[in-house]
Write an enzyme that holds these catalytic residues in place. Structure first.
Site, PDB file in Angstrom:
ATOM      1  N   ARG B 122       0.806  -1.229   0.000  1.00 25.76           N
ATOM      2  CA  ARG B 122       0.000   0.000   0.000  1.00 25.76           C
ATOM      3  C   ARG B 122       0.835   1.272   0.000  1.00 25.76           C
ATOM      4  O   ARG B 122       0.432   2.294   0.548  1.00 25.76           O
ATOM      5  CB  ARG B 122      -0.963   0.024   1.189  1.00 25.76           C
ATOM      6  N   LYS B 144       2.605  11.370 -11.334  1.00 25.59           N
ATOM      7  CA  LYS B 144       1.749  10.465 -12.116  1.00 25.59           C
ATOM      8  C   LYS B 144       2.518   9.178 -12.385  1.00 25.59           C
ATOM      9  O   LYS B 144       3.640   9.211 -12.881  1.00 25.59           O
ATOM     10  CB  LYS B 144       1.383  11.099 -13.454  1.00 25.59           C
ATOM     11  N   GLU B 186       8.749  18.686 -25.061  1.00 22.02           N
ATOM     12  CA  GLU B 186       8.151  19.062 -23.766  1.00 22.02           C
ATOM     13  C   GLU B 186       8.817  20.334 -23.225  1.00 22.02           C
ATOM     14  O   GLU B 186       8.161  21.160 -22.589  1.00 22.02           O
ATOM     15  CB  GLU B 186       8.282  17.918 -22.750  1.00 22.02           C
ATOM     16  N   LYS B 230       7.242  22.563 -14.320  1.00 24.29           N
ATOM     17  CA  LYS B 230       6.336  21.460 -14.000  1.00 24.29           C
ATOM     18  C   LYS B 230       6.048  21.424 -12.506  1.00 24.29           C
ATOM     19  O   LYS B 230       4.906  21.214 -12.097  1.00 24.29           O
ATOM     20  CB  LYS B 230       6.908  20.118 -14.472  1.00 24.29           C
ATOM     21  N   GLU B 240      -4.683  17.283 -10.650  1.00 20.68           N
ATOM     22  CA  GLU B 240      -5.187  17.609 -11.986  1.00 20.68           C
ATOM     23  C   GLU B 240      -6.639  18.064 -12.012  1.00 20.68           C
ATOM     24  O   GLU B 240      -7.448  17.579 -12.801  1.00 20.68           O
ATOM     25  CB  GLU B 240      -5.014  16.414 -12.926  1.00 20.68           C
ATOM     26  N   ARG B 244      -3.195  22.202 -13.768  1.00 25.80           N
ATOM     27  CA  ARG B 244      -2.328  21.140 -14.252  1.00 25.80           C
ATOM     28  C   ARG B 244      -2.690  20.723 -15.676  1.00 25.80           C
ATOM     29  O   ARG B 244      -1.851  20.227 -16.422  1.00 25.80           O
ATOM     30  CB  ARG B 244      -2.413  19.920 -13.330  1.00 25.80           C
ATOM     31  N   ASN B 248      -1.159  19.594 -20.639  1.00 21.18           N
ATOM     32  CA  ASN B 248      -1.625  18.818 -21.781  1.00 21.18           C
ATOM     33  C   ASN B 248      -1.526  19.601 -23.078  1.00 21.18           C
ATOM     34  O   ASN B 248      -1.991  19.135 -24.120  1.00 21.18           O
ATOM     35  CB  ASN B 248      -3.072  18.368 -21.565  1.00 21.18           C
ATOM     36  N   HIS B 251      -1.033  18.024 -26.366  1.00 19.66           N
ATOM     37  CA  HIS B 251      -1.226  16.590 -26.134  1.00 19.66           C
ATOM     38  C   HIS B 251      -2.564  16.063 -26.617  1.00 19.66           C
ATOM     39  O   HIS B 251      -2.713  14.873 -26.830  1.00 19.66           O
ATOM     40  CB  HIS B 251      -1.057  16.264 -24.641  1.00 19.66           C
ATOM     41  N   HIS B 255      -1.936  13.127 -28.779  1.00 20.75           N
ATOM     42  CA  HIS B 255      -2.338  11.758 -28.436  1.00 20.75           C
ATOM     43  C   HIS B 255      -3.099  11.101 -29.572  1.00 20.75           C
ATOM     44  O   HIS B 255      -2.914   9.915 -29.851  1.00 20.75           O
ATOM     45  CB  HIS B 255      -3.222  11.759 -27.177  1.00 20.75           C
ATOM     46  N   HIS B 268       6.186  10.093 -28.983  1.00 22.66           N
ATOM     47  CA  HIS B 268       5.344  11.001 -28.201  1.00 22.66           C
ATOM     48  C   HIS B 268       5.727  12.470 -28.422  1.00 22.66           C
ATOM     49  O   HIS B 268       4.876  13.312 -28.710  1.00 22.66           O
ATOM     50  CB  HIS B 268       5.466  10.631 -26.718  1.00 22.66           C
TER      51      HIS B 268
HETATM   52  N1  LIG Z   1       4.397  10.267 -15.393  1.00 22.16           N
HETATM   53  C1  LIG Z   1       4.309  11.306 -16.187  1.00 22.16           C
HETATM   54  O1  LIG Z   1       3.938  12.391 -15.761  1.00 22.16           O
HETATM   55  C2  LIG Z   1       4.704  11.154 -17.623  1.00 22.16           C
HETATM   56  C3  LIG Z   1       4.875  12.277 -18.415  1.00 22.16           C
HETATM   57  C4  LIG Z   1       5.284  12.080 -19.706  1.00 22.16           C
HETATM   58  C5  LIG Z   1       5.498  10.820 -20.198  1.00 22.16           C
HETATM   59  N2  LIG Z   1       5.305   9.754 -19.411  1.00 22.16           N
HETATM   60  C6  LIG Z   1       5.546   8.404 -19.891  1.00 22.16           C
HETATM   61  O2  LIG Z   1       6.929   8.268 -20.180  1.00 22.16           O
HETATM   62  C7  LIG Z   1       7.097   7.319 -21.216  1.00 22.16           C
HETATM   63  C8  LIG Z   1       8.018   7.882 -22.219  1.00 22.16           C
HETATM   64  O3  LIG Z   1       9.249   8.182 -21.608  1.00 22.16           O
HETATM   65  P1  LIG Z   1      10.602   8.094 -22.426  1.00 22.16           P
HETATM   66  O4  LIG Z   1      10.463   8.931 -23.598  1.00 22.16           O
HETATM   67  O5  LIG Z   1      11.692   8.319 -21.480  1.00 22.16           O
HETATM   68  O6  LIG Z   1      10.549   6.594 -22.953  1.00 22.16           O
HETATM   69  P2  LIG Z   1      11.414   5.325 -22.532  1.00 22.16           P
HETATM   70  O7  LIG Z   1      11.442   5.168 -21.096  1.00 22.16           O
HETATM   71  O8  LIG Z   1      10.877   4.201 -23.338  1.00 22.16           O
HETATM   72  O9  LIG Z   1      12.852   5.704 -23.054  1.00 22.16           O
HETATM   73  C9  LIG Z   1      13.054   5.874 -24.413  1.00 22.16           C
HETATM   74  C10 LIG Z   1      14.176   4.941 -24.924  1.00 22.16           C
HETATM   75  O10 LIG Z   1      15.417   5.481 -24.525  1.00 22.16           O
HETATM   76  C11 LIG Z   1      16.161   4.505 -23.801  1.00 22.16           C
HETATM   77  N3  LIG Z   1      16.968   5.265 -22.856  1.00 22.16           N
HETATM   78  C12 LIG Z   1      16.515   6.020 -21.842  1.00 22.16           C
HETATM   79  N4  LIG Z   1      17.524   6.644 -21.245  1.00 22.16           N
HETATM   80  C13 LIG Z   1      18.651   6.293 -21.901  1.00 22.16           C
HETATM   81  C14 LIG Z   1      20.012   6.632 -21.765  1.00 22.16           C
HETATM   82  N5  LIG Z   1      20.436   7.527 -20.865  1.00 22.16           N
HETATM   83  N6  LIG Z   1      20.904   6.031 -22.595  1.00 22.16           N
HETATM   84  C15 LIG Z   1      20.479   5.165 -23.533  1.00 22.16           C
HETATM   85  N7  LIG Z   1      19.192   4.841 -23.728  1.00 22.16           N
HETATM   86  C16 LIG Z   1      18.298   5.396 -22.921  1.00 22.16           C
HETATM   87  C17 LIG Z   1      15.115   3.595 -23.226  1.00 22.16           C
HETATM   88  O11 LIG Z   1      15.645   2.325 -22.934  1.00 22.16           O
HETATM   89  C18 LIG Z   1      14.097   3.551 -24.343  1.00 22.16           C
HETATM   90  O12 LIG Z   1      14.486   2.656 -25.331  1.00 22.16           O
HETATM   91  C19 LIG Z   1       5.732   6.990 -21.738  1.00 22.16           C
HETATM   92  O13 LIG Z   1       5.327   5.738 -21.286  1.00 22.16           O
HETATM   93  C20 LIG Z   1       4.857   8.084 -21.161  1.00 22.16           C
HETATM   94  O14 LIG Z   1       3.531   7.642 -20.940  1.00 22.16           O
HETATM   95  C21 LIG Z   1       4.917   9.899 -18.134  1.00 22.16           C
HETATM   96 ZN   LIG Z   2       4.061  14.574 -22.956  1.00 22.60          ZN
END
Ligand SMILES: NC(=O)c1ccc[n+]([C@@H]2O[C@H](COP(=O)([O-])OP(=O)(O)OC[C@H]3O[C@@H](n4cnc5c(N)ncnc54)[C@H](O)[C@@H]3O)[C@@H](O)[C@H]2O)c1
Ligand SMILES: [Zn+2]
Ligand SMILES: NC(=O)c1ccc[n+]([C@@H]2O[C@H](COP(=O)([O-])OP(=O)(O)OC[C@H]3O[C@@H](n4cnc5c(N)ncnc54)[C@H](O)[C@@H]3O)[C@@H](O)[C@H]2O)c1
Ligand SMILES: [Zn+2]
Lengths: 366, 366
Positions: B122, B144, B186, B230, B240, B244, B248, B251, B255, B268
């Site tokens: 939990r 999030k 972003e 942020k 949100e 907040r 978006n 987005h 999306h 993305h």
């Molecule tokens: N929680 C939130 O508020 C929030 C906000 C935006 C996005 N997200 C989520 O984040 C995800 C996207 O994040 P992302 O773009 O980091 O994707 P990701 O985590 O898939 O990373 C992108 C790629 O880069 C590689 N990578 C990451 N860091 C690296 C490094 N230093 N060296 C080599 N390779 C590296 C990863 O292995 C992957 O293949 C989505 O699932 C999205 O929904 C969440």
């Molecule tokens: Zn985003």
């Protein structure tokens, strides 16, 4: 006869409404919550068979658009597979952020619905309509939600408060007697740790071992005072940092017994009953409370038709390692809740494992 | 060069530490958090290959007992099956309530680790060590967490704040260039909706389309100001309900484009880039901002090597129904975030679907 218990929490407050026939007011009482139209009603087939139609009628009449989601019955289905079923139903019924899930069932349905609500779209509103005594006095109040991991109960979960709890004592008429008694174990718990007056009323009643033996007034008192006790404890300590641990009275050894009997031979309430007897005995050897109080506790538990001995199937030597693997352990120390008098308890890590073994041995059924 | 950004929330505050070489201080910086010894380090194989050893060394030196949990790489593994892998590892490593999970990776690892931490026992503490630019400036801040449902992104999740975010810009050296640019989308977003000065600095830089083209100072500024933006938005509105939603920006249509291209053709950040161009165009037709501002936005997005047109594979007629099924829809109304000038934006439900179609048509790549 309607009691309303306010549960005051830092971020969100809600009410527990206790009233015979309350099920038919579910929709009306939900109208004030500012929810969207769509409601997912989560239940299991036997409970839905009894009460589903009335719940849906009440919700529909109040303007909600209801879809039922029926999960297989039983603790063995309290798992992520059932949660995925709720997610799928939530998607199919197009729940939005403002929508609501309603749990119609015992603690299993309540815990799962709450967890699904906590984690669908990062948190939907949910309403508890507990149908077992245990769910009414315990599971539906306090915001603990979750499911089991194959290797441990309730390991997966979240804190998520309901927006409303609707308790209709009439639905207890169809609850199996053994389930009723299991709920009584938690009621007795509140009498010991928190509410001496509740204890006295139970003690004064001619019988407390089955629903039909209770007057409607005593039943209303039991529900109201138990919810009140839990609400007070939870309000003081929503996230279980301190006083909330009192609610684990009887549960430390109780959990061990449940686990060692494979969650089948004894049910939760029965295990807690034995756990309370054990905790009472420990408190006695530590001079925390006296013989009289200890005996009164044991006698009330017996009067409720609950066991007071460790089942002979359990080996005491197996209990200790289980205690030490409990998730409430911090840095290897087992914390016990021990009564100091009827209506009050304390939390201690001072119980020596070496003294515990012979003491537990005296409690094993022959 | 170390910047510390405090994130002030009603129930819990934490810090974002941004410093080249910060990875080696992870353990030290975690020492002040009052955590237990056990740490589960969640990552994926390629990232762990690069940085796992240093993270473990730093944690171990600070007295933590670390066990790694490696999940398969990629968004397609952002699901409950991976969460169950984390649960199993948490159990095997005997995590207690006081234990901590550390996410070493991009947004996928961060979101999953956060969700597992939110729901194991939990709610455990967790620390973010974002390794992608997107995770640094966006995913790791704000609480999030979650995973995808087979039928929709991030449908399953919870709000759960990290206890600390450690950003080491040096780890970006191994990040693929296209991922870097996705993160820049972003960053540009914060410039438009919140921080005009950030926009100006990006605008003034000779190049912003790859890591190597940035001065260390500009990189530090980008990270600091983005996290600051942020954090400010999130502090004002943790769950949100209002402001907040500004995050978006870009987005809503972004999306839709991601979803219609099967989350593969465009990533993305690229989808958000196009979404911002679309939102800018909508703002222009609604006289919310002027031609000059709109052009400056488009030019900065181009300079960052990001697309400004809807991929020709997407049919505009398909976008509208997707918008209407978005989870941010309330009672059927699509809400748009639209810029009012560089550094400020507003939220509106007034955009007519009939005017949207021809406008989007003009943005399709030929
Ligand atoms: N929680 C939130 O508020 C929030 C906000 C935006 C996005 N997200 C989520 O984040 C995800 C996207 O994040 P992302 O773009 O980091 O994707 P990701 O985590 O898939 O990373 C992108 C790629 O880069 C590689 N990578 C990451 N860091 C690296 C490094 N230093 N060296 C080599 N390779 C590296 C990863 O292995 C992957 O293949 C989505 O699932 C999205 O929904 C969440
Ligand atoms: Zn985003
Ligand atoms: N969240 C909490 O704080 C909390 C507290 C205590 C227990 N729990 C959880 O609650 C669960 C136990 O709850 P429970 O004892 O209600 O178990 P349960 O939900 O399995 O219900 C017990 C049985 O009674 C049936 N039943 C329930 N109401 C009925 C009715 N009115 N008529 C006919 N049959 C009915 C159920 O179908 C089931 O077969 C456990 O999973 C436990 O972990 C949670
Ligand atoms: Zn219990």
């Amino acid at each position: 006869m309607k009691s309303v218990i306010p549960v005051e929490l830092p971020n969100q407050s809600y009410e527990i409404a206790i009233a015979p026939g309350g099920l038919d007011f579910l929709g009306t009482w939900m109208q004030g919550l500012g929810l969207g139209q769509r409601v997912l009603l989560v239940s299991n087939p036997p409970i839905f068979e009894h009460y589903g139609e009335r719940a849906i009628a009440s919700l529909t009449q109040a303007g909600f658009v209801v879809s039922p989601c029926l999960l297989p019955e039983g603790e063995q289905h309290k798992n992520l597979a059932s949660i995925q079923q709720i997610y799928d139903a939530a998607l199919a019924h197009h729940l939005e952020r403002s929508s609501c899930m309603v749990a119609l069932g015992g603690g299993v349905i309540g815990d799962m619905t709450g967890f699904a609500a906590a984690t669908w779209l990062r948190g939907l509103a949910f309403v508890q309509v507990p149908t077992s005594l245990l769910a009414m006095v315990d599971a539906s109040v306090g915001g603990k939600t979750g499911v089991n991991h194959p290797q441990g109960k309730n390991l997966i979960g979240a804190f998520h408060q309901p927006r409303l709890v609707v308790i209709d004592p009439d639905v207890l008429n169809t609850l199996p007697e053994r389930e009723f008694r299991a709920g009584m174990a938690e009621v007795i718990k509140y009498g010991i740790i928190w509410d001496a007056d509740l204890f006295e009323q139970l003690d004064a009643a001619p019988r407390v071992d089955q629903l039909q033996a209770l007057s409607p007034e005593l039943l209303q008192t039991i529900l109201t005072r138990s919810c009140q006790a839990k609400a007070e404890v939870v309000s003081q300590d929503e996230k279980e940092a301190g006083v909330r641990a009192l609610l684990n009275y009887g549960h430390t050894i109780g959990h061990a017994i449940e686990s060692l009997t494979g969650y089948s031979l004894v049910n939760h309430g029965e295990a807690v009953a034995v756990g309370m007897v054990a905790a009472g005995a420990i408190a006695l050897t530590h001079n925390l409370w006296d013989e009289t109080a200890n005996t009164r506790q044991t006698q009330l538990i017996e009067k409720a038709g609950l066991p007071t001995q460790i089942p002979s199937a359990v080996r005491v030597d197996d209990i200790l390692p289980v205690l030490q693997s409990d998730k409430k352990v911090k840095d290897g120390k087992v914390r016990f809740v021990l009564p100091t008098k009827i209506g009050a308890a304390t939390i201690t890590s001072q119980v020596e494992m070496t003294t515990l073994r012979p003491l537990l041995q005296t409690l094993v059924a022959s």
